[in-house]
Enzyme design. Sequence first.
Site, PDB file in Angstrom:
ATOM      1  N   SER A 145       0.868  -1.186   0.000  1.00  0.00           N
ATOM      2  CA  SER A 145       0.000   0.000   0.000  1.00  0.00           C
ATOM      3  C   SER A 145       0.903   1.233   0.000  1.00  0.00           C
ATOM      4  O   SER A 145       2.080   1.142   0.400  1.00  0.00           O
ATOM      5  CB  SER A 145      -0.854  -0.009   1.275  1.00  0.00           C
ATOM      6  OG  SER A 145      -1.487   1.233   1.477  1.00  0.00           O
ATOM      7  N   TYR A 158      -2.317  -0.500  10.321  1.00  0.00           N
ATOM      8  CA  TYR A 158      -2.304  -0.841   8.893  1.00  0.00           C
ATOM      9  C   TYR A 158      -0.969  -0.422   8.261  1.00  0.00           C
ATOM     10  O   TYR A 158      -0.341  -1.195   7.535  1.00  0.00           O
ATOM     11  CB  TYR A 158      -3.479  -0.140   8.213  1.00  0.00           C
ATOM     12  CG  TYR A 158      -3.681  -0.496   6.760  1.00  0.00           C
ATOM     13  CD1 TYR A 158      -4.355  -1.646   6.395  1.00  0.00           C
ATOM     14  CD2 TYR A 158      -3.208   0.341   5.751  1.00  0.00           C
ATOM     15  CE1 TYR A 158      -4.555  -1.976   5.060  1.00  0.00           C
ATOM     16  CE2 TYR A 158      -3.397   0.029   4.419  1.00  0.00           C
ATOM     17  CZ  TYR A 158      -4.075  -1.134   4.076  1.00  0.00           C
ATOM     18  OH  TYR A 158      -4.254  -1.447   2.745  1.00  0.00           O
TER      19      TYR A 158
HETATM   20  P1  NAD Z   1     -11.452  -6.439   0.090  1.00  0.00           P
HETATM   21  O1  NAD Z   1     -11.923  -6.374   1.496  1.00  0.00           O
HETATM   22  O2  NAD Z   1     -12.386  -6.106  -1.016  1.00  0.00           O
HETATM   23  O3  NAD Z   1     -10.838  -7.893  -0.228  1.00  0.00           O
HETATM   24  C1  NAD Z   1      -9.926  -8.506   0.665  1.00  0.00           C
HETATM   25  C2  NAD Z   1     -10.070 -10.012   0.562  1.00  0.00           C
HETATM   26  O4  NAD Z   1      -9.176 -10.617   1.523  1.00  0.00           O
HETATM   27  C3  NAD Z   1     -11.489 -10.512   0.899  1.00  0.00           C
HETATM   28  O5  NAD Z   1     -11.931 -11.399  -0.098  1.00  0.00           O
HETATM   29  C4  NAD Z   1     -11.314 -11.198   2.236  1.00  0.00           C
HETATM   30  O6  NAD Z   1     -12.228 -12.280   2.446  1.00  0.00           O
HETATM   31  C5  NAD Z   1      -9.867 -11.685   2.152  1.00  0.00           C
HETATM   32  N1  NAD Z   1      -9.313 -11.978   3.475  1.00  0.00           N
HETATM   33  C6  NAD Z   1      -9.436 -11.254   4.617  1.00  0.00           C
HETATM   34  N2  NAD Z   1      -8.823 -11.872   5.634  1.00  0.00           N
HETATM   35  C7  NAD Z   1      -8.290 -13.009   5.128  1.00  0.00           C
HETATM   36  C8  NAD Z   1      -7.533 -14.080   5.689  1.00  0.00           C
HETATM   37  N3  NAD Z   1      -7.232 -14.119   6.995  1.00  0.00           N
HETATM   38  N4  NAD Z   1      -7.127 -15.082   4.877  1.00  0.00           N
HETATM   39  C9  NAD Z   1      -7.457 -15.074   3.558  1.00  0.00           C
HETATM   40  N5  NAD Z   1      -8.170 -14.105   2.980  1.00  0.00           N
HETATM   41  C10 NAD Z   1      -8.597 -13.097   3.754  1.00  0.00           C
HETATM   42  O7  NAD Z   1     -10.176  -5.479   0.046  1.00  0.00           O
HETATM   43  P2  NAD Z   1      -9.281  -4.954  -1.181  1.00  0.00           P
HETATM   44  O8  NAD Z   1      -9.410  -3.490  -1.210  1.00  0.00           O
HETATM   45  O9  NAD Z   1      -9.532  -5.749  -2.408  1.00  0.00           O
HETATM   46  O10 NAD Z   1      -7.835  -5.282  -0.589  1.00  0.00           O
HETATM   47  C11 NAD Z   1      -6.930  -6.207  -1.196  1.00  0.00           C
HETATM   48  C12 NAD Z   1      -5.531  -5.843  -0.762  1.00  0.00           C
HETATM   49  O11 NAD Z   1      -5.226  -4.529  -1.236  1.00  0.00           O
HETATM   50  C13 NAD Z   1      -5.327  -5.793   0.752  1.00  0.00           C
HETATM   51  O12 NAD Z   1      -4.060  -6.324   1.083  1.00  0.00           O
HETATM   52  C14 NAD Z   1      -5.372  -4.315   1.060  1.00  0.00           C
HETATM   53  O13 NAD Z   1      -4.684  -3.993   2.240  1.00  0.00           O
HETATM   54  C15 NAD Z   1      -4.703  -3.761  -0.182  1.00  0.00           C
HETATM   55  N6  NAD Z   1      -4.964  -2.354  -0.449  1.00  0.00           N
HETATM   56  C16 NAD Z   1      -6.236  -1.912  -0.615  1.00  0.00           C
HETATM   57  C17 NAD Z   1      -6.454  -0.553  -0.848  1.00  0.00           C
HETATM   58  C18 NAD Z   1      -7.834   0.004  -1.036  1.00  0.00           C
HETATM   59  O14 NAD Z   1      -7.970   1.237  -0.945  1.00  0.00           O
HETATM   60  N7  NAD Z   1      -8.842  -0.803  -1.317  1.00  0.00           N
HETATM   61  C19 NAD Z   1      -5.362   0.321  -0.927  1.00  0.00           C
HETATM   62  C20 NAD Z   1      -4.079  -0.168  -0.754  1.00  0.00           C
HETATM   63  C21 NAD Z   1      -3.888  -1.512  -0.521  1.00  0.00           C
END
Ligand code: NAD
Length: 254
Positions: A145, A158
């Site tokens: 991130s 985070y």
């Molecule tokens: P999201 O919540 O839509 O999807 C996350 C997925 O991870 C879900 O399907 C959830 O079931 C799964 N998950 C959660 N805990 C878990 C576990 N213990 N074991 C296996 N799977 C698990 O979120 P997203 O926005 O798609 O995030 C995906 C990645 O991107 C994450 O690592 C997040 O930190 C990162 N990220 C997101 C953003 C944003 O703004 N959305 C920005 C920077 C980084």
Amino acid sequence: MMDHSLAGKIVLITGAANGIGLVTAQCLASAGARLMLSDIDEVSGWEAVSQFQKLGLDAWFTRCDVTDGASVQALVAATLARFERIDCAVNNAGIEHKHTRLADHDDDDFDRVIAVNLRGVYLCMKYELRVMLTQGAGVIVNTASVAGLGGAPALAGYAASKHGVMGLTRTAAVEYAAQGIRVNAVCPSFTNTDMVKRMVAAKPRLNESLANASPMKRMGEPDEVARAIAWLCSDESSYVNGQGLALDGGMTAW
Ligand code: NAD
């Protein structure tokens, strides 16, 4: 024109049932990859597999909680049993926590975000690397991130977890480069997924500031992250190693 940049590559992806992981899986499959999807959300994971199979794409699902070493080992074993190798691994599963400054941080929230976002990536890398070492080749892409590149007000736990992911990424990139393994991370800023929707639902006035956090005055879209992950998985990025690629519309250039 069809993209064949990942033709026949076996890709393991965690957090693949929703959000960035799901869109990345779609992007990788359309570039020719054969996929092992994984998540704790089994219903959405199998639904994704069924959609992919209807399109003639090769995908399977295995439930895995990335915080649990035995679960991660079982996922890696299931991937080998079905596909015989792991060319690329996308360690994407992650969670957020309640917005709060550090002095008011909930300790359980801190432990949970470290367990999923940092320990989860560590465990996945550990068992994926063992396979890639026996193959003499492999690519790992971690979803970090912009909160892994600089401070993230109200998101201390985070940010700590994502800085940790950058530490794992850079260290493994140096440790295993000579064995034909590349390790990189993507560093998205706010991206339009359920994670951000949950954050805004909890704190509605965030909505405007999220878009304004980027010089482009909008959030990123999941496919903009997915296409960068696909590039990092492919041989098009063959000399890119140990990097955290900011996908932030210029936020970190400010
Ligand atoms: P999201 O919540 O839509 O999807 C996350 C997925 O991870 C879900 O399907 C959830 O079931 C799964 N998950 C959660 N805990 C878990 C576990 N213990 N074991 C296996 N799977 C698990 O979120 P997203 O926005 O798609 O995030 C995906 C990645 O991107 C994450 O690592 C997040 O930190 C990162 N990220 C997101 C953003 C944003 O703004 N959305 C920005 C920077 C980084």
